[in-house]
Design a protein around this motif. Structure first.
Motif, PDB file in Angstrom:
ATOM      1  N   CYS A   1      -5.449  15.212   3.103  1.00 58.27           N
ATOM      2  CA  CYS A   1      -5.437  14.418   4.334  1.00 58.27           C
ATOM      3  C   CYS A   1      -4.747  13.100   4.018  1.00 58.27           C
TER       4      CYS A   1
ATOM      5  N   PHE B   1       0.578   7.901   2.305  1.00 60.59           N
ATOM      6  CA  PHE B   1      -0.232   9.049   1.918  1.00 60.59           C
ATOM      7  C   PHE B   1       0.342  10.315   2.529  1.00 60.59           C
TER       8      PHE B   1
ATOM      9  N   MET C   1       0.835  -1.201   0.000  1.00 59.53           N
ATOM     10  CA  MET C   1       0.000   0.000   0.000  1.00 59.53           C
ATOM     11  C   MET C   1       0.868   1.249   0.000  1.00 59.53           C
ATOM     12  N   ARG C   2       0.444   2.256  -0.699  1.00 60.75           N
ATOM     13  CA  ARG C   2       1.227   3.470  -0.808  1.00 60.75           C
ATOM     14  C   ARG C   2       1.092   4.320   0.450  1.00 60.75           C
TER      15      ARG C   2
ATOM     16  N   VAL D   1     -14.654  11.012   9.541  1.00 60.32           N
ATOM     17  CA  VAL D   1     -13.871   9.898   9.000  1.00 60.32           C
ATOM     18  C   VAL D   1     -12.407  10.277   8.813  1.00 60.32           C
ATOM     19  N   GLN D   2     -12.102  11.560   8.797  1.00 60.65           N
ATOM     20  CA  GLN D   2     -10.722  12.021   8.725  1.00 60.65           C
ATOM     21  C   GLN D   2     -10.618  13.323   9.505  1.00 60.65           C
TER      22      GLN D   2
ATOM     23  N   ARG E   1      -7.833  16.552  -8.886  1.00 58.86           N
ATOM     24  CA  ARG E   1      -9.150  16.958  -9.372  1.00 58.86           C
ATOM     25  C   ARG E   1      -9.000  17.819 -10.610  1.00 58.86           C
TER      26      ARG E   1
ATOM     27  N   LEU F   1     -13.374  15.769   8.059  1.00 60.96           N
ATOM     28  CA  LEU F   1     -14.214  15.360   6.936  1.00 60.96           C
ATOM     29  C   LEU F   1     -15.208  14.350   7.471  1.00 60.96           C
TER      30      LEU F   1
ATOM     31  N   LEU G   1      -5.775  10.182   3.589  1.00 62.77           N
ATOM     32  CA  LEU G   1      -6.448   9.296   2.637  1.00 62.77           C
ATOM     33  C   LEU G   1      -7.068  10.041   1.462  1.00 62.77           C
ATOM     34  N   CYS G   2      -6.905  11.361   1.429  1.00 63.60           N
ATOM     35  CA  CYS G   2      -7.657  12.138   0.442  1.00 63.60           C
ATOM     36  C   CYS G   2      -7.154  11.933  -0.983  1.00 63.60           C
ATOM     37  N   ASP G   3      -8.099  11.898  -1.901  1.00 64.05           N
ATOM     38  CA  ASP G   3      -7.784  11.919  -3.317  1.00 64.05           C
ATOM     39  C   ASP G   3      -7.463  13.373  -3.659  1.00 64.05           C
TER      40      ASP G   3
END
Lengths: 197, 399
Positions: A57, A4, A1-2, A179-180, A64, A172, A59-61
């Motif tokens: 964060c 973050f 797993m990468r 969750v974050q 965009r 978030l 885990l954030c994508d």
């Protein structure tokens, strides 16, 4: 797993510091050339921009596409080179098929460091709200930017503006459940505006 | 030849391991040594039994092995799915002992034994699986998981028509901190009955489960019934037979590790799907077992759809040339929930995943649960092995 990316606190603190310093400096210069006749005059600006959004964060994508943004500011002059107002904005984009929105509201200030010049510094603070499906994020937001007034007839102006909004220290949430934590939100807008001074 | 047990026992400090695996077996588990060659199998039992692992209880268990023994070239006639040594979790988890939860069922207080055959143990895994997060959250958050799972899913006999207790070993580690390792004997649906695969509203009471005291479980065992074959293969509305549609078998499990005082530690609900089982339920057949291969010999179906592979040969249901031997499988990962914010990481439960407590007890199975509460994230989704087939030389039903 990468792995973050880490929390964006330091980045926002730096932005806030820059904003305060810029506003303080610009206010000082503007005050030297203040025109008491301008005080209390109404002004407004409506702008259309392209916005890049970055949610930060663990885990954030973070990637965009650009999306359209609209801003409106209405206020009064505090001096010939200083104006303050209330602003509201909205931006949206589609990310992996999901509609995302960023709302903003708050107090804005625009200061011309050199009286008579179209160049002005933009600052402000207020609220930023991010929405994507059941995910929500609400935080205090700081704004820093620059604009350039090009006079039209009378008190009308057009121009370009570049602003950066930074938010942090908020969670978030998914359907009301955090969750974050310590999530950052950054938005960069570049666009045109129409206004009256 | 394959001392896989040793690989799992190197690092005593790693709390993720099922246990500090002993180096020397004190005996054999019930599940060990129950396979012997039949039919076209060419490997002797002695070769098969070299694929073993010593469990945390110091007993020797069977474990994953290839369908063809690489040292001798002989065939076992069955396969156990994907080689777990490729999983990123293998270094933590080690070789999976087949039948560990079955072994400890009675010792943990259940009133009757439940043992399963050897060939039904199927391994599947995926590294860095991108998960769905909540409703639309995949565009907001990125969560990746490593998943290694072993399910006992026999699709060749009448066992699952009535018996709802099946062993699952499930290991997951995600980038958000969600993670757990659970080994349980999970009841799937209602004992004694099956759910018709092509019409989930229809439940058929087949008989008495073994053991008769098997509890109700969440989920269901959706198993093809003769009517499914009739409607989708023998006399389909559009005239085009579709074996995959008729035979698709889905075991939809709903598992939780529960605290003794109540409350869930971790839960998960994957669906285990088999596209080519070698049996279907036929109330009119002996033991209720119908064989899809028999349909290939109906004049109107010779060479049609999956029967095409037979090329006119007449083979039995347990022939390696049969296209129905349970080798095309995949897993829908679905939801993974952890509610263990206060820890500890190590819990002991009975074989059914109940009565969880931090200290060991007779028959207790050591489980690992991350200290985390992932409420709100709703991590789920992801399919493992959609396009994989585990067919290999010699593989045949029963598999």
């Amino acid at each position: 797993m990468r792995p973050f990316p880490k929390s964006p606190h330091r980045r926002v603190a730096l932005a806030a510091g820059c904003l305060i310093a810029a506003l303080a400096g610009a206010s000082h210069v503007a005050a030297q050339g203040a025109d008491a006749d301008a005080e209390g005059r109404w002004w407004w600006t409506a702008s259309a921009s392209a916005q890049g959004t970055r949610l930060v964060c663990d885990l954030c994508d973070t990637s965009r596409d650009l999306g359209p943004a609209l801003d409106f500011v209405l206020g009064r002059y505090a001096g010939s080179a200083t104006r303050v107002g209330l602003e509201a904005g909205y931006a949206t984009t589609t990310n992996d098929g999901e509609r995302e929105s960023v709302w903003s509201a708050g107090i804005a200030a625009e200061i011309h460091p050199r009286p008579g010049s179209g160049l002005h510094v933009i600052g402000g603070f207020g609220w930023a709200g991010y929405r994507a499906a059941d995910f929500t994020y609400d935080a205090v937001r700081l704004r820093l930017g620059v604009g350039w007034d090009l006079p039209l007839a009378g008190s009308w102006v057009v121009g370009n503006r570049l602003t950066y909004d930074a938010s942090s220290f908020a969670s978030l949430q998914n359907d009301g459940t955090p969750v974050q934590e310590s999530v950052g939100l950054g938005t960069l807008r570049f666009g045109m505006y129409l206004g009256r001074r | 030849m394959v001392a896989v047990a040793a690989a799992a026992a190197c690092d005593d400090s790693d709390p993720v391991r099922l246990a500090d695996v002993p180096q020397v077996a004190i005996g054999d588990a019930i599940a060990f040594g129950i396979w012997s060659p039949t039919g076209t199998d060419t490997c002797p039992a002695s070769v098969h039994d070299q694929y073993s692992v010593i469990g945390p209880d110091s007993l020797r268990y069977p474990t994953w092995h290839p369908a063809v023994d690489p040292a001798t070239g002989c065939t076992f006639g069955h396969e156990h799915g994907r080689d777990p040594s490729g999983s990123d979790l293998y270094a933590e988890v080690g070789a999976i002992p087949f039948g560990y939860a079955n072994q400890h069922l009675v010792e943990g207080g259940f009133g009757a034994p439940r043992n399963e055959d050897h060939v039904g143990h199927k391994v599947e895994w995926e590294n860095d699986l991108v998960m769905n997060v909540g409703d639309g959250g995949s565009a907001v958050l990125q969560v990746q998981c490593d998943i290694l799972v072993k399910m006992h899913q026999g699709t060749h006999s009448a066992d699952a028509f009535t018996n709802n207790m099946h062993e699952v070993a499930y290991h997951i580690r995600c980038s958000d901190g969600t993670g757990f390792s659970a080994t349980v004997l999970t009841p799937i649906g209602t004992p004694g009955e099956l759910v018709v695969g092509c019409d989930r509203d229809v439940h058929i009471t087949v008989g008495t489960a073994n053991p008769a005291i098997s509890p109700d479980g969440g989920g269901k065992r959706a198993i093809p019934e003769a009517r499914c074959l009739q409607e989708r293969v023998v006399a389909p509305e559009d005239g085009r037979p579709r074996f995959d549609s008729a035979l698709r078998e889905s075991w939809e499990i709903s598992v939780s590790l529960r605290r003794a005082e109540g409350g869930t530690l971790a839960s998960f609900n994957p669906y285990f799907q088999v596209m080519d089982p070698s049996r279907f339920f036929d109330a009119g057949a002996a033991n209720g077992v119908g064989r899809p291969i028999d349909l290939c010999y109906r004049p109107e179906l010779v060479g049609a759809d999956r029967c095409e592979a037979l090329a006119g040969d007449s083979v039995g249901w347990d022939d390696p040339r049969s296209p129905f031997k349970g080798v095309r499988r995949f897993v829908d990962v679905n939801g993974n929930r952890v509610h263990n914010a206060d820890g500890p990481e190590i819990w002991y439960t009975d074989a059914l995943g109940r009565n969880g407590r931090p200290e060991p007890f007779p028959g207790g199975i050591r489980q690992w649960v991350a200290v985390r509460d992932n409420r709100g994230l709703e991590i789920g989704g992801g399919v493992i092995g959609r396009n994989r087939s585990y067919d290999a030389p010699g593989v045949r039903a029963p598999n």
